[in-house]
Design an enzyme around this catalytic site. Sequence first.
Site, PDB file in Angstrom:
ATOM      1  N   HIS A   1       1.143  42.027  18.499  1.00 28.89           N
ATOM      2  CA  HIS A   1       2.311  42.824  18.895  1.00 28.89           C
ATOM      3  C   HIS A   1       1.807  44.023  19.675  1.00 28.89           C
ATOM      4  CE1 HIS A   1       6.390  44.556  18.601  1.00 28.89           C
ATOM      5  NE2 HIS A   1       5.741  45.711  18.547  1.00 28.89           N
ATOM      6  N   CYS A   2       2.181  44.118  20.932  1.00 25.70           N
ATOM      7  CA  CYS A   2       1.710  45.190  21.803  1.00 25.70           C
ATOM      8  C   CYS A   2       2.724  46.327  21.807  1.00 25.70           C
ATOM      9  CB  CYS A   2       1.492  44.670  23.229  1.00 25.70           C
ATOM     10  SG  CYS A   2       0.832  45.913  24.351  1.00 25.70           S
TER      11      CYS A   2
END
Length: 437
Positions: free
Chosen positions: A273-274
Amino acid sequence: MKKRATKVPEEEEALCCCEYVNRFGERSHVAACCCDCEDVDDACDRFLKREPQKPESLSKVTEVFSDRIRVPWFWGGARKVDLSVIPPLILLPVLLHVAALHFLLGIVVLTALPGLVLWYYYFTHRKKGRTLFFLSLALFSLGYMYYLFITEVLPTGDVGPIQVTVVTVGVILTLVALVNTKREPGIVRPNQDSVHSTVTYYSSLPDRDLAPHGGRQDVTMTLANRAGSSEQEGMAFKESSRRNWCPVCRVARPPRAGHCRICGVCVLRLDHHCVWINSCVGQANHRSFLVTLVLFLLTSLYGISLVLQSVCPNQHLFTALLYCPGVYNQYSTALCFTCAWYSCIVTGGLLHLLVVQVINVSYNVTEREARTALRDKTARSAYWGLVVDTGVYSRGFRGNWAEFMTMGEKLNPPPSPALTDLVALLGVNTKEKCENK
């Protein structure tokens, strides 16, 4: 006198540009943002009287402010503004202008700013909450650096129209790639076309309390044709069902898929998850994510070189960041020099991310798989964990990159066995209970 917002009727009229429906389901107006603030009044009253605050006071005050900070909109009423978007818009210009006053202030600010960002990252990551702070910081940094480039560097005459065009095209392509990256990471969804049967079981799932329903669990299932399958294959299938079943999304995850606790969905070939794009990086957007990184890095490096050539014309490009005499004699050149340093810090962080991504793709391993393998000590690692090889999916350098470049074409996997898995799990439990009776 307090102004109470009116309750929204069942057949309500269309909201005007300044109206909205608040968190209580009442129709309100942006002009009434200071009316009926019992939670804020109570918190301020306790603060002035030096009384201890209630445990829920801060959360209630935050909810009040986040619900009432609205922007008038032409369609659907006033839009809600996320509070996490505001700090970068204020802090970044202020800190950069302060850092341009003196080189000592520049050292302090440029050292403290990454530390504050990292602290806020670990703070939000520990709570597994979504925030627009990092996306806002990334977009505003890109836009503000471009604005200073046009207003401060271009008027000096050291930059030609071709160079400005290259920088402008790079910024536009980076934004286009970012928009394409945020579209769809590849969410795992059950195949609704194959659903044709509904069965009621009286065996509750372990992660859900079904007492209000009398222990009844309604399960929609798909009956698969398993003629000729051996008992050993059936046991292996049931074990796989237990391992891949996601109790939150109610689907069986395909191989290499994972559940993101921040987004609350299962993603195909989940990498990570960026926070910088406020989205997951998965099978559908991994390639565009790398393209975004490459475009940003190329644009940033080219822009930094142009700025340093303008403010430090007598210095070599690689030594200008460390030694640029007379750069603080004028505030405009000091501001450009400070922004070049800030851009170098951001570029260095994203360059490290790009290197890690390229290495992982070369070994056909995702960031999630690498972390899990290092934690369980089931992978070979080198260079302080920068290179991680699980040896599970690797097909060689060329094969791994060929799979990565074509994995976007495989977004329609075989029908998800989610419902069949659930039937298998519940069927075993029901059979065991019947035998015990």
